[in-house]
Design a protein around this motif. Structure first.
Motif, PDB file in Angstrom:
ATOM      1  N   PRO A   1       0.808  -1.232   0.000  1.00 30.31           N
ATOM      2  CA  PRO A   1       0.000   0.000   0.000  1.00 30.31           C
ATOM      3  C   PRO A   1       0.837   1.275   0.000  1.00 30.31           C
ATOM      4  N   SER A   2       1.991   1.240   0.688  1.00 33.28           N
ATOM      5  CA  SER A   2       2.812   2.461   0.727  1.00 33.28           C
ATOM      6  C   SER A   2       3.435   2.763  -0.629  1.00 33.28           C
ATOM      7  N   LEU A   3       3.667   1.722  -1.438  1.00 33.88           N
ATOM      8  CA  LEU A   3       4.260   1.921  -2.765  1.00 33.88           C
ATOM      9  C   LEU A   3       3.210   2.102  -3.861  1.00 33.88           C
ATOM     10  N   PHE A   4       2.112   1.310  -3.756  1.00 34.11           N
ATOM     11  CA  PHE A   4       1.151   1.254  -4.864  1.00 34.11           C
ATOM     12  C   PHE A   4      -0.250   1.764  -4.523  1.00 34.11           C
ATOM     13  N   GLY A   5      -0.529   1.958  -3.225  1.00 33.21           N
ATOM     14  CA  GLY A   5      -1.887   2.299  -2.821  1.00 33.21           C
ATOM     15  C   GLY A   5      -2.707   1.027  -2.599  1.00 33.21           C
ATOM     16  N   ILE A   6      -3.823   1.155  -1.902  1.00 30.26           N
ATOM     17  CA  ILE A   6      -4.627  -0.018  -1.522  1.00 30.26           C
ATOM     18  C   ILE A   6      -5.273  -0.677  -2.734  1.00 30.26           C
ATOM     19  N   ASP A   7      -5.933   0.100  -3.584  1.00 34.36           N
ATOM     20  CA  ASP A   7      -6.666  -0.497  -4.709  1.00 34.36           C
ATOM     21  C   ASP A   7      -5.734  -1.262  -5.648  1.00 34.36           C
ATOM     22  N   GLU A   8      -4.609  -0.664  -5.997  1.00 29.93           N
ATOM     23  CA  GLU A   8      -3.663  -1.316  -6.906  1.00 29.93           C
ATOM     24  C   GLU A   8      -3.058  -2.562  -6.251  1.00 29.93           C
ATOM     25  N   SER A   9      -2.822  -2.489  -4.949  1.00 28.78           N
ATOM     26  CA  SER A   9      -2.274  -3.643  -4.227  1.00 28.78           C
ATOM     27  C   SER A   9      -3.243  -4.820  -4.303  1.00 28.78           C
ATOM     28  N   LEU A  10      -4.534  -4.543  -4.096  1.00 28.13           N
ATOM     29  CA  LEU A  10      -5.533  -5.613  -4.139  1.00 28.13           C
ATOM     30  C   LEU A  10      -5.683  -6.184  -5.543  1.00 28.13           C
ATOM     31  N   LYS A  11      -5.543  -5.330  -6.554  1.00 31.93           N
ATOM     32  CA  LYS A  11      -5.574  -5.833  -7.938  1.00 31.93           C
ATOM     33  C   LYS A  11      -4.406  -6.785  -8.185  1.00 31.93           C
ATOM     34  N   LYS A  12      -3.236  -6.440  -7.658  1.00 34.41           N
ATOM     35  CA  LYS A  12      -2.065  -7.306  -7.809  1.00 34.41           C
ATOM     36  C   LYS A  12      -2.311  -8.653  -7.120  1.00 34.41           C
ATOM     37  N   ALA A  13      -2.912  -8.618  -5.931  1.00 35.46           N
ATOM     38  CA  ALA A  13      -3.198  -9.853  -5.205  1.00 35.46           C
ATOM     39  C   ALA A  13      -4.169 -10.732  -5.986  1.00 35.46           C
ATOM     40  N   ASP A  14      -5.212 -10.125  -6.527  1.00 32.82           N
ATOM     41  CA  ASP A  14      -6.191 -10.892  -7.309  1.00 32.82           C
ATOM     42  C   ASP A  14      -5.537 -11.528  -8.537  1.00 32.82           C
ATOM     43  N   ALA A  15      -4.656 -10.766  -9.198  1.00 34.30           N
ATOM     44  CA  ALA A  15      -3.986 -11.285 -10.394  1.00 34.30           C
ATOM     45  C   ALA A  15      -3.068 -12.458 -10.031  1.00 34.30           C
ATOM     46  N   LEU A  16      -2.401 -12.372  -8.894  1.00 30.69           N
ATOM     47  CA  LEU A  16      -1.515 -13.447  -8.456  1.00 30.69           C
ATOM     48  C   LEU A  16      -2.304 -14.727  -8.145  1.00 30.69           C
ATOM     49  N   ILE A  17      -3.471 -14.574  -7.534  1.00 30.58           N
ATOM     50  CA  ILE A  17      -4.311 -15.741  -7.236  1.00 30.58           C
ATOM     51  C   ILE A  17      -4.755 -16.410  -8.533  1.00 30.58           C
ATOM     52  N   ALA A  18      -5.126 -15.610  -9.506  1.00 31.30           N
ATOM     53  CA  ALA A  18      -5.539 -16.161 -10.808  1.00 31.30           C
ATOM     54  C   ALA A  18      -4.371 -16.881 -11.481  1.00 31.30           C
TER      55      ALA A  18
END
Length: 298
Positions: A253-270
């Protein structure tokens, strides 16, 4: 949460707790202080995610309906290693935290010296349990080597912890941050899946698919943890909220912000779930567990 995942988390935790209760010295075993400190942190109500991932990987590759006999001991050893890392992580010299899983941390309850020794003891005892696993000797050696590497200093848990400490109050690059998270948190999650696959008799190709899955979901798990640290209270987390911000830790979150961080997490799960497609329906439970890791944010 999917009902099957909720049921699996409950039954998996029960299996792990029963194995830990059977394997760990009782609180009345001398020296009392060390065994009570070990048990204080081990039975503090953890989710038992790593043992559950391990046991489910073993079940998936073995092709059976049930977890292979003896895999619960492997899961228990992984939980001992995870708990040792948490005890040491909470020490004043490292994260200096008073709360873990909603309870006083080991050093607050038993003193700093006993906490250090309890962490040491859980680590050494985990390897005693691993050395006695009920599987062919070649698998046992592979499992021990895998777990030792993934908890060590090169691309492993301890190396990640060192870089995490050295990155406080600095602005690390995205590459350094990813390395910290993959090593400090992701490596033991990957080791849990890979060791379960080895225990279950998986082929080299199957083991590598589990490794790819583990690397993806391990990073996603820590990204979501970073987000929860800034969006939930200490009561919700079971540990001190806002610590990452207070110590100026490197976080997504400190580097990318919360929304972008969660998008990254979702992409990794996929991405991780795709690595298991060749297992067909047998991978459904592991994929559901992966989805749960990011659903914690809701």
């Amino acid at each position: 949460m999917h009902p099957n995942v909720k049921s699996l988390l409950t039954s998996g935790a029960q299996l792990t707790d029963a194995a830990l209760e059977r394997l760990l010295p009782s609180p009345d075993t001398l020296p009392h202080s060390i065994h009570r400190a070990m048990r204080h942190s081990t039975f503090a109500g953890g989710k038992r995610l790593r043992p559950i991932l391990c046991m489910e990987a073993a079940r998936m590759v073995s092709g059976g309906a049930d977890v292979p006999a003896g895999a619960t001991d492997l899961g228990a050893a992984l939980e001992m290693l995870h708990t040792y890392s948490l005890i040491h992580d909470d020490l004043p010299a490292l994260d200096n935290d008073d709360l873990r899983r909603g309870r006083p941390t080991c050093h607050k309850a038993f003193g700093e010296a006993n906490a250090i020794l309890a962490g040491d003891a859980l680590q050494t005892y985990a390897y005693e349990v691993l050395a006695k696993l009920r599987c062919p000797a070649d698998r046992r050696v592979r499992i021990i080597a895998e777990i030792a590497h993934d908890t060590g200093t090169v691309d492993g848990m301890i190396g990640g912890q060192v870089l995490d400490l050295e990155s406080e109050r600095k602005k690390p690059t995205a590459e350094i941050l990813e390395y910290i998270h993959r090593s400090k948190t992701g490596a033991l999650i990957t080791a849990s899946l890979v060791s379960g696959g080895i225990y279950g008799g998986g082929s080299d190709q199957q083991i590598e698919k589990l490794r790819t899955f583990g690397r993806a979901i391990g990073l996603a798990f820590q990204i979501v943890d970073d987000v929860l640290d800034v969006t939930q209270s200490s009561e919700q987390l079971g540990k001190t909220a806002g610590k990452d911000t207070a110590t100026e830790k490197a976080t997504y979150p400190s580097l990318f912000g919360i929304d972008e961080s969660l998008k990254k997490a979702d992409a990794l799960i996929a991405e991780g779930s795709g690595a298991l497609d060749s297992f067909g329906d047998r991978a459904a439970t592991l994929k559901s567990l992966a989805a749960y890791l990011v659903e914690r944010k809701k």
